[in-house]
Design a protein around this motif. Structure first.
Motif, short mmCIF file in Angstrom:
data_model
loop_
_atom_site.label_atom_id
_atom_site.label_comp_id
_atom_site.label_asym_id
_atom_site.label_seq_id
_atom_site.Cartn_x
_atom_site.Cartn_y
_atom_site.Cartn_z
N TYR A 40 3.60 -27.16 -25.05
CA TYR A 40 3.98 -25.97 -24.30
C TYR A 40 3.67 -24.69 -25.07
CZ TYR A 40 6.53 -22.58 -21.57
OH TYR A 40 6.84 -21.49 -20.81
N GLY A 41 3.90 -24.69 -26.37
CA GLY A 41 3.62 -23.49 -27.18
C GLY A 41 2.16 -23.10 -27.12
N TRP A 42 1.27 -24.08 -27.20
CA TRP A 42 -0.16 -23.80 -27.12
C TRP A 42 -0.52 -23.22 -25.75
CZ3 TRP A 42 -4.27 -25.17 -24.10
CH2 TRP A 42 -5.55 -24.83 -24.59
N PHE A 43 0.01 -23.86 -24.69
CA PHE A 43 -0.26 -23.37 -23.34
C PHE A 43 0.26 -21.94 -23.17
CE2 PHE A 43 -0.43 -27.98 -22.21
CZ PHE A 43 -1.67 -27.98 -21.62
N ASP A 44 1.45 -21.67 -23.71
CA ASP A 44 2.04 -20.34 -23.58
C ASP A 44 1.22 -19.30 -24.35
OD1 ASP A 44 4.00 -18.63 -22.55
OD2 ASP A 44 5.14 -18.72 -24.42
N ALA A 49 0.73 -21.46 -19.45
CA ALA A 49 2.01 -22.14 -19.28
C ALA A 49 2.22 -22.57 -17.83
CB ALA A 49 3.16 -21.24 -19.72
N TRP A 50 1.56 -21.91 -16.92
CA TRP A 50 1.69 -22.26 -15.51
C TRP A 50 1.19 -23.67 -15.23
CZ3 TRP A 50 -2.66 -23.32 -12.65
CH2 TRP A 50 -3.88 -22.89 -13.16
N TRP A 51 0.30 -24.21 -16.08
CA TRP A 51 -0.17 -25.58 -15.90
C TRP A 51 1.00 -26.56 -15.99
CZ3 TRP A 51 -5.29 -26.49 -19.08
CH2 TRP A 51 -6.29 -25.66 -18.58
N VAL A 52 1.87 -26.34 -16.98
CA VAL A 52 3.01 -27.23 -17.18
C VAL A 52 3.94 -27.15 -15.97
CG1 VAL A 52 5.00 -27.71 -18.66
CG2 VAL A 52 2.85 -26.94 -19.68
N TRP A 53 4.22 -25.92 -15.53
CA TRP A 53 5.16 -25.76 -14.42
C TRP A 53 4.55 -26.20 -13.09
CZ3 TRP A 53 9.25 -26.05 -16.78
CH2 TRP A 53 9.47 -25.39 -17.97
N THR A 54 3.24 -26.15 -12.98
CA THR A 54 2.59 -26.66 -11.77
C THR A 54 2.79 -28.17 -11.67
OG1 THR A 54 0.93 -24.92 -11.77
CG2 THR A 54 0.39 -26.92 -10.56
N CYS A 55 2.68 -28.87 -12.79
CA CYS A 55 2.90 -30.32 -12.79
C CYS A 55 4.34 -30.66 -12.43
CB CYS A 55 2.54 -30.91 -14.15
SG CYS A 55 0.78 -30.83 -14.52
N ALA A 57 6.33 -28.79 -10.60
CA ALA A 57 6.48 -28.48 -9.18
C ALA A 57 5.85 -29.58 -8.32
CB ALA A 57 5.83 -27.13 -8.85
N GLY A 58 4.70 -30.11 -8.75
CA GLY A 58 4.08 -31.21 -8.03
C GLY A 58 4.97 -32.44 -7.98
N ALA A 59 5.63 -32.73 -9.10
CA ALA A 59 6.56 -33.86 -9.13
C ALA A 59 7.76 -33.61 -8.22
CB ALA A 59 7.02 -34.12 -10.56
N GLY A 60 8.30 -32.40 -8.25
CA GLY A 60 9.44 -32.08 -7.40
C GLY A 60 9.09 -32.14 -5.92
N LEU A 61 7.96 -31.58 -5.56
CA LEU A 61 7.53 -31.64 -4.16
C LEU A 61 7.18 -33.07 -3.76
CD1 LEU A 61 5.39 -28.39 -3.95
CD2 LEU A 61 7.61 -28.82 -2.89
N GLY A 62 6.70 -33.84 -4.72
CA GLY A 62 6.42 -35.24 -4.45
C GLY A 62 7.69 -36.01 -4.11
N LEU A 63 8.81 -35.68 -4.76
CA LEU A 63 10.08 -36.33 -4.43
C LEU A 63 10.48 -36.04 -2.98
CD1 LEU A 63 12.12 -35.74 -7.70
CD2 LEU A 63 11.10 -37.89 -6.89
N ILE A 64 10.26 -34.80 -2.56
CA ILE A 64 10.52 -34.45 -1.16
C ILE A 64 9.57 -35.23 -0.25
CG2 ILE A 64 10.45 -32.58 0.54
CD1 ILE A 64 11.27 -30.69 -1.79
N GLY A 65 8.31 -35.36 -0.69
CA GLY A 65 7.33 -36.12 0.09
C GLY A 65 7.69 -37.58 0.22
#
Length: 97
Positions: A40-44, A49-55, A57-65
């Motif tokens: 995360y530090g390198w991404f930030d 850093a948005w790459w980490v949070w996109t993943c 969010a994808g997992a969270g939306l996948g749970l809804i799916g």
């Protein structure tokens, strides 16, 4: 400009292992989140850093799916069972839509 009109009918939607597909995609998003989390530090530092949070969010939306497609699959099976029981009880064939 001429109006576009279709030359043939649209094909029927494909049905497949929808629940398994959505579950696999959700697992993949969550694994990608976990793999990127130690870096995360390198991404930030690089403004990514948005790459980490996109993943995540994808997992969270996948749970809804997963919840959605499991309920959809159950509703389709209930409808098919109701149609089958109605057909065997009355001896009639249901009307085609």
């Amino acid at each position: 400009m001429a109006k576009w009109t279709p030359q043939h009918e649209a094909p029927e939607p494909l049905e497949g292992p929808v629940v398994a597909t959505i579950t696999g995609g959700t697992i993949l998003w969550f694994v990608l989140f976990l793999v990127q989390l130690p870096f995360y530090g390198w991404f930030d530092d690089h403004g990514r850093a948005w790459w980490v949070w996109t993943c995540l969010a994808g997992a969270g939306l996948g749970l809804i799916g997963i919840w959605y497609v499991r309920r959809r699959d159950a509703a389709i099976k209930r409808s098919a069972a109701t149609t089958t029981s109605t057909t065997t009880t009355t001896g009639e064939t249901p009307a085609a839509e």
